[in-house]
Design an enzyme around this catalytic site. Sequence first.
Site, PDB file in Angstrom:
ATOM      1  N   GLY A  16     -30.598 -43.533  -9.361  1.00  0.00           N
ATOM      2  CA  GLY A  16     -30.690 -42.452 -10.338  1.00  0.00           C
ATOM      3  C   GLY A  16     -31.513 -42.731 -11.580  1.00  0.00           C
ATOM      4  O   GLY A  16     -31.207 -42.205 -12.657  1.00  0.00           O
ATOM      5  N   THR A  17     -32.606 -43.501 -11.456  1.00  0.00           N
ATOM      6  CA  THR A  17     -33.419 -43.714 -12.662  1.00  0.00           C
ATOM      7  C   THR A  17     -34.190 -42.455 -13.051  1.00  0.00           C
ATOM      8  O   THR A  17     -34.422 -42.213 -14.243  1.00  0.00           O
ATOM      9  CB  THR A  17     -34.399 -44.906 -12.520  1.00  0.00           C
ATOM     10  OG1 THR A  17     -35.374 -44.606 -11.527  1.00  0.00           O
ATOM     11  CG2 THR A  17     -33.672 -46.193 -12.174  1.00  0.00           C
ATOM     12  N   GLU A  37     -40.954 -28.768   5.233  1.00  0.00           N
ATOM     13  CA  GLU A  37     -41.404 -30.088   5.673  1.00  0.00           C
ATOM     14  C   GLU A  37     -41.116 -31.118   4.578  1.00  0.00           C
ATOM     15  O   GLU A  37     -41.192 -30.803   3.385  1.00  0.00           O
ATOM     16  CB  GLU A  37     -42.913 -30.060   5.898  1.00  0.00           C
ATOM     17  CG  GLU A  37     -43.335 -30.037   7.351  1.00  0.00           C
ATOM     18  CD  GLU A  37     -44.848 -30.000   7.444  1.00  0.00           C
ATOM     19  OE1 GLU A  37     -45.439 -31.038   7.745  1.00  0.00           O
ATOM     20  OE2 GLU A  37     -45.425 -28.938   7.167  1.00  0.00           O
ATOM     21  N   HIS A  92     -41.831 -37.495  -5.634  1.00  0.00           N
ATOM     22  CA  HIS A  92     -42.150 -38.407  -4.530  1.00  0.00           C
ATOM     23  C   HIS A  92     -43.136 -39.455  -5.042  1.00  0.00           C
ATOM     24  O   HIS A  92     -44.078 -39.115  -5.756  1.00  0.00           O
ATOM     25  CB  HIS A  92     -42.746 -37.635  -3.355  1.00  0.00           C
ATOM     26  CG  HIS A  92     -43.077 -38.524  -2.198  1.00  0.00           C
ATOM     27  ND1 HIS A  92     -42.112 -39.068  -1.389  1.00  0.00           N
ATOM     28  CD2 HIS A  92     -44.265 -38.999  -1.758  1.00  0.00           C
ATOM     29  CE1 HIS A  92     -42.695 -39.847  -0.484  1.00  0.00           C
ATOM     30  NE2 HIS A  92     -44.005 -39.816  -0.682  1.00  0.00           N
ATOM     31  N   ARG A 100     -25.950 -30.296   9.456  1.00  0.00           N
ATOM     32  CA  ARG A 100     -26.728 -30.076   8.234  1.00  0.00           C
ATOM     33  C   ARG A 100     -26.415 -28.729   7.574  1.00  0.00           C
ATOM     34  O   ARG A 100     -26.379 -28.630   6.351  1.00  0.00           O
ATOM     35  CB  ARG A 100     -28.233 -30.130   8.550  1.00  0.00           C
ATOM     36  CG  ARG A 100     -28.707 -31.517   8.877  1.00  0.00           C
ATOM     37  CD  ARG A 100     -30.219 -31.571   8.979  1.00  0.00           C
ATOM     38  NE  ARG A 100     -30.668 -32.824   9.547  1.00  0.00           N
ATOM     39  CZ  ARG A 100     -30.798 -33.965   8.870  1.00  0.00           C
ATOM     40  NH1 ARG A 100     -30.519 -34.015   7.596  1.00  0.00           N
ATOM     41  NH2 ARG A 100     -31.205 -35.057   9.475  1.00  0.00           N
ATOM     42  N   MET A 122     -32.016 -38.478  -0.542  1.00  0.00           N
ATOM     43  CA  MET A 122     -32.630 -38.913   0.701  1.00  0.00           C
ATOM     44  C   MET A 122     -32.026 -38.224   1.930  1.00  0.00           C
ATOM     45  O   MET A 122     -31.763 -38.851   2.948  1.00  0.00           O
ATOM     46  CB  MET A 122     -32.521 -40.446   0.819  1.00  0.00           C
ATOM     47  CG  MET A 122     -33.178 -41.185  -0.344  1.00  0.00           C
ATOM     48  SD  MET A 122     -34.824 -40.571  -0.780  1.00  0.00           S
ATOM     49  CE  MET A 122     -35.833 -41.944  -0.262  1.00  0.00           C
ATOM     50  N   ARG A 123     -31.847 -36.917   1.837  1.00  0.00           N
ATOM     51  CA  ARG A 123     -31.421 -36.125   3.003  1.00  0.00           C
ATOM     52  C   ARG A 123     -32.440 -35.022   3.229  1.00  0.00           C
ATOM     53  O   ARG A 123     -32.925 -34.415   2.254  1.00  0.00           O
ATOM     54  CB  ARG A 123     -30.060 -35.439   2.758  1.00  0.00           C
ATOM     55  CG  ARG A 123     -28.907 -36.346   2.476  1.00  0.00           C
ATOM     56  CD  ARG A 123     -28.487 -37.196   3.646  1.00  0.00           C
ATOM     57  NE  ARG A 123     -28.079 -36.446   4.819  1.00  0.00           N
ATOM     58  CZ  ARG A 123     -27.878 -36.995   6.012  1.00  0.00           C
ATOM     59  NH1 ARG A 123     -28.069 -38.281   6.188  1.00  0.00           N
ATOM     60  NH2 ARG A 123     -27.505 -36.257   7.037  1.00  0.00           N
TER      61      ARG A 123
HETATM   62  C1  GAR Z   1     -37.984 -42.562  -6.513  1.00  0.00           C
HETATM   63  O1  GAR Z   1     -39.061 -43.475  -6.447  1.00  0.00           O
HETATM   64  C2  GAR Z   1     -38.367 -41.225  -5.899  1.00  0.00           C
HETATM   65  O2  GAR Z   1     -39.701 -40.872  -6.135  1.00  0.00           O
HETATM   66  C3  GAR Z   1     -38.126 -41.504  -4.423  1.00  0.00           C
HETATM   67  O3  GAR Z   1     -36.925 -42.221  -4.409  1.00  0.00           O
HETATM   68  C4  GAR Z   1     -36.825 -43.015  -5.601  1.00  0.00           C
HETATM   69  C5  GAR Z   1     -35.488 -42.733  -6.238  1.00  0.00           C
HETATM   70  O4  GAR Z   1     -35.277 -43.566  -7.354  1.00  0.00           O
HETATM   71  N1  GAR Z   1     -38.061 -40.270  -3.658  1.00  0.00           N
HETATM   72  C6  GAR Z   1     -38.572 -40.149  -2.437  1.00  0.00           C
HETATM   73  O5  GAR Z   1     -39.098 -41.053  -1.819  1.00  0.00           O
HETATM   74  C7  GAR Z   1     -38.489 -38.742  -1.850  1.00  0.00           C
HETATM   75  N2  GAR Z   1     -39.218 -38.651  -0.643  1.00  0.00           N
HETATM   76  P1  GAR Z   1     -34.192 -43.197  -8.447  1.00  0.00           P
HETATM   77  O6  GAR Z   1     -32.862 -42.984  -7.707  1.00  0.00           O
HETATM   78  O7  GAR Z   1     -34.132 -44.429  -9.312  1.00  0.00           O
HETATM   79  O8  GAR Z   1     -34.640 -41.985  -9.182  1.00  0.00           O
END
Ligand code: GAR
Length: 217
Positions: free
Chosen positions: A14-15, A145, A111, A67, A92-93
């Site tokens: 969660g940053t 997508e 992303h 889902r 991440m779902r």
């Molecule tokens: C981040 O780098 C975000 O861009 C990526 O997951 C990480 C989550 O970090 N998201 C994806 O790859 C989406 N396809 P966080 O939990 O520290 O925010």
Amino acid sequence: MSRLRLGVLISGRGTNLQALIDACADPGFPAEIVLVLANVPGAAGLDAASRAGIATATVDHKAFSGREPFDAALTEALEAAGVELVCLAGFMRLLTPGFVGHWRDRLINIHPSLLPAYPGLDTHARALADGVRFAGCTVHFVRTECDVGPIILQAAVPVAADDTPETLAARVLESEHRIYPEAVRLIATGQAKVTGERVAVAGAALPAATVNPPLGG
Ligand code: GAR
């Protein structure tokens, strides 16, 4: 000033959520987080939200038969909280077409690549294998997508000759924390609008080009 009501969906540390919390702590910021939802019980970001006095909920995907019912539970929680814009922050779902359609143009994602390059997982390793000189990150409206949809904002981040996926990810993450709140601000103020499959940003100036490696260097 009425502030845009955000729901933030997380799966892990969660940053990016923290960057949004920090931005919303400024009373002049045109949005506020009204709910943080995690699909993973105990996700670290839930603690950060609680510390900031934000309502949290866990909707564990493992407790659902598929889902559709999982996504319906997400929508129910988001709507009960009066959420106007859903922000995926390391969620991440994969979301169903029903969920994405329901929240169309009210659902954004961050992303860690310059989309449409390198959607999906292992973005940094793939970018390094290709020898690209710039990596980056993208905030975009979500379509069905994975990691596809109208682009709101991108940051280009230079790749160093000795980067590993980890060092590059850390450099890109710093930019993620800058552009996610900015994308929310652009939407909340009405400066960013979806027209067709592109986003028009009112009043945006063009930054100077950067070259990597630098010219003559
Ligand atoms: C981040 O780098 C975000 O861009 C990526 O997951 C990480 C989550 O970090 N998201 C994806 O790859 C989406 N396809 P966080 O939990 O520290 O925010």
